[in-house]
Each structure stands twice: as C-alpha cells, then as structure tokens.
Design a protein around this motif. Structure first.
Motif, mmCIF file in Angstrom:
data_model
loop_
_atom_site.group_PDB
_atom_site.id
_atom_site.type_symbol
_atom_site.label_atom_id
_atom_site.label_comp_id
_atom_site.label_asym_id
_atom_site.label_seq_id
_atom_site.Cartn_x
_atom_site.Cartn_y
_atom_site.Cartn_z
ATOM 1 N N TYR A 80 0.677 -1.032 -0.106
ATOM 2 C CA TYR A 80 0.114 -0.287 -0.259
ATOM 3 C C TYR A 80 0.673 1.299 -0.136
ATOM 4 C CZ TYR A 80 -3.531 -3.005 1.497
ATOM 5 O OH TYR A 80 -4.004 -4.037 1.890
ATOM 6 N N LYS A 89 6.027 2.868 0.728
ATOM 7 C CA LYS A 89 4.969 1.972 0.354
ATOM 8 C C LYS A 89 5.047 0.333 2.329
ATOM 9 C CE LYS A 89 4.582 0.181 -4.115
ATOM 10 N NZ LYS A 89 3.286 1.703 -4.523
ATOM 11 N N GLU A 134 -6.049 -3.474 9.539
ATOM 12 C CA GLU A 134 -5.505 -1.635 9.337
ATOM 13 C C GLU A 134 -5.464 -1.530 10.995
ATOM 14 O OE1 GLU A 134 -7.185 1.566 8.468
ATOM 15 O OE2 GLU A 134 -5.083 2.194 7.479
ATOM 16 N N HIS A 159 -5.890 2.814 -0.395
ATOM 17 C CA HIS A 159 -5.691 1.717 0.447
ATOM 18 C C HIS A 159 -7.048 0.666 1.593
ATOM 19 C CE1 HIS A 159 -3.685 0.486 4.703
ATOM 20 N NE2 HIS A 159 -4.366 -0.249 3.863
ATOM 21 N N GLU A 191 -1.466 7.148 8.107
ATOM 22 C CA GLU A 191 -2.035 8.073 7.203
ATOM 23 C C GLU A 191 -3.028 8.972 7.460
ATOM 24 O OE1 GLU A 191 -2.698 7.449 2.862
ATOM 25 O OE2 GLU A 191 -3.085 5.551 3.711
#
Length: 289
Positions: A80, A89, A134, A159, A191
């Motif tokens: 990702y 990444k 996640e 994502h 993020e």
C-alpha cells in the motif's frame, strides 16, 4: 513493532514450487517474513522489517525488497502507498485466494494449535477475511462484496482497509456524511489524508456502488450515505457475519435496512440470522429483530 512472529509451517500448494524456481529467495526466509506480516497489527515499512531482517541475514533494504517483490507476486503480501504523493510503501501479510481445501485445513489447524496468544487474533482475522486488518485495536472491518473488492484493488491510490473503514461507518449509520465528516472517520489512522485524497476515495466508492449521494446541502455540498452495490450476493452477506456481530444492535439494524433496499430477499434472510438470537453479541445484548 512485534518482538516476534509466528511462522507458518509451510507455503501453500503451488507457491512452494514458485519459490523453488526463484533462486534468489529461500523458502525458510519467505515463511519467516510472511509470519511476521501476518502477525503485525498494521501494515509495516521496510525500515521496521530490517529489524527482523537482521535475524535472517537480510541486512539491507535491497535484500528485503527482493523478498517483498517475490511475495507480492505470490499473493502472500500486499503493498500500500504509505502517504499520498510518495513512493514509500507499507506491507501487510495476506492469505492468497488460491488456497486449496487442504491448505485451508492445515492452516486452520496451525492457527488453532500453534499460533501464540498475542498473534492469533491478527492471523485468524486475516485467514477468515483474506485481507489485512489496519487497526491495532483489532476491531472488525466489513468485507467488501467480492466483485467490488476486485475493482477497488485495481484503482490507484486506494488503501482497501480504509475503503472498508469508510464503508463500515456509512453503511451502519442512520446519519448522512459530508466530505469533511468522511475525512474525520479516518482521523484515527496513521496515514494523514487531505480533502483531495478523501474526494478520490468518495468518487471511487460512488463509482462501485458502496456509497450514494443522499442530498445536496447549501454551503456544504454533497451529503453521502452508505449502500450495498446492486450485485451484492448471498455469499457477500454471509461474509459480513463477524463484523455484524461486533456492532451495537442499532447499527446492525441499520445494515439490515440498507441490505433490504439493495439486496435480494434470500440474502436479507442471511442478515436477519446474523443480527438475531445471539446472546453475547452486540455488546452483551440479546438481539431480537
């Protein structure tokens, strides 16, 4: 960063032959990296993986990248973008969709009998969902319908866990959301997203039928609601069972209502079964729908 990982005892059928043909990698190191990424609570970068690499005699980013590229091609690692506008990444372990029935039986036995207590939640979630988790708090995220999932994976700069996070919030809420409110849904992730990036997510999710415009508010703009794509099938609904049981009862009812609006009746009965009759589900309440 994990202090250890639980290493799978074998590569799935077919992948072991692929590994043998690649003379630049060793199966034992592939398994160690795969186990590490399956056990991680979030996608990790190469810098973090170098700590593991030292024990495997992989001491440079280039040597780690060599294995990550091979494993991405094999379907046991997914990459990702770390942040918008960069080439860095993050990597997460996955179980490939090509698992044979024997693979699944043997891996399920490994998870139940050999994976340690600190790793088993992450590994089992990936095994059941075939996708990375996640969030570090182990909360469930809804699985995307199969056809939608494949489309989402082909769209640049998306994502997948973040798509699932946004969809899960919108599909289980009676409220409608502005673009700014959708951005706040993602505020608990590492993020950092901009309004432009969220706009990209929303447009893509509208395009595949995961959300729709509910209305237009003056001074705010478009207001969005979650929905089920028209092609959602019975298997897609059944795959939401774990997630539905993790929801408060009122949110599970909203999901059921939205399923009724977009999904055929046999699939809706599956939703009813998931949101009714389980003592201990929905925060300890008995769900009677």
């Amino acid at each position: 960063m994990l202090s250890h990982s639980c290493v799978p005892p074998f590569l799935p059928v077919g992948l072991s032959q692929t590994a043998e043909r690649n003379t630049k990698v060793r199966a034992s190191k592939l398994l160690a990296i795969w186990g590490f990424l399956l056990s991680a609570s979030r996608p990790v970068g190469v810098t973090e993986m170098l700590i593991l690499g030292e024990s495997l005699n992989l001491t440079s980013p280039q040597s780690v990248y060599l294995y990550l590229r091979a494993m991405t091609e094999m379907g046991v690692v997914r990459a990702y973008p770390a942040t918008e506008g960069t080439h860095r990444k993050l990597y997460s372990g996955v179980f490939p969709p090509t698992l044979t029935e024997l693979d699944r039986q043997m891996l399920a036995h490994w998870i139940d009998s050999a994976v340690c207590e600190s790793c088993v939640g992450q590994v089992r979630a990936r095994f059941l969902g075939n996708c990375p988790i996640e969030q570090a708090d182990h909360r469930h995220l809804p699985l995307l319908p199969a056809g939608t999932r494949e489309t989402i994976r082909r769209i640049d700069r998306l994502h997948e866990p973040k798509v699932r996070q946004i969809w899960g919030e919108l599909i289980s809420s009676e409220d409608s959301f502005s673009l700014a409110q959708v951005l706040r849904i993602c505020a608990d992730t590492e993020e950092v997203l901009s309004s432009q990036t969220i706009g990209h997510y929303v447009r893509a999710m509208r395009g595949v039928g995961l959300i729709q415009v509910a209305k237009y508010a003056r001074g705010i703009g478009k207001i969005y609601q979650g929905r089920f794509p028209p092609h959602t099938g019975r298997a897609d609904i059944a795959a939401l069972a774990l997630w539905l049981r993790s929801l408060p009862l009122e949110r599970a009812r909203v999901v059921r209502y939205r399923a009724a609006a977009h999904v055929n009746l046999p699939s809706l009965r599956s939703v009813e079964a998931m949101t009714a009759g389980d003592v201990g589900s929905h925060g300890g309440q008995e769900a009677k729908v």
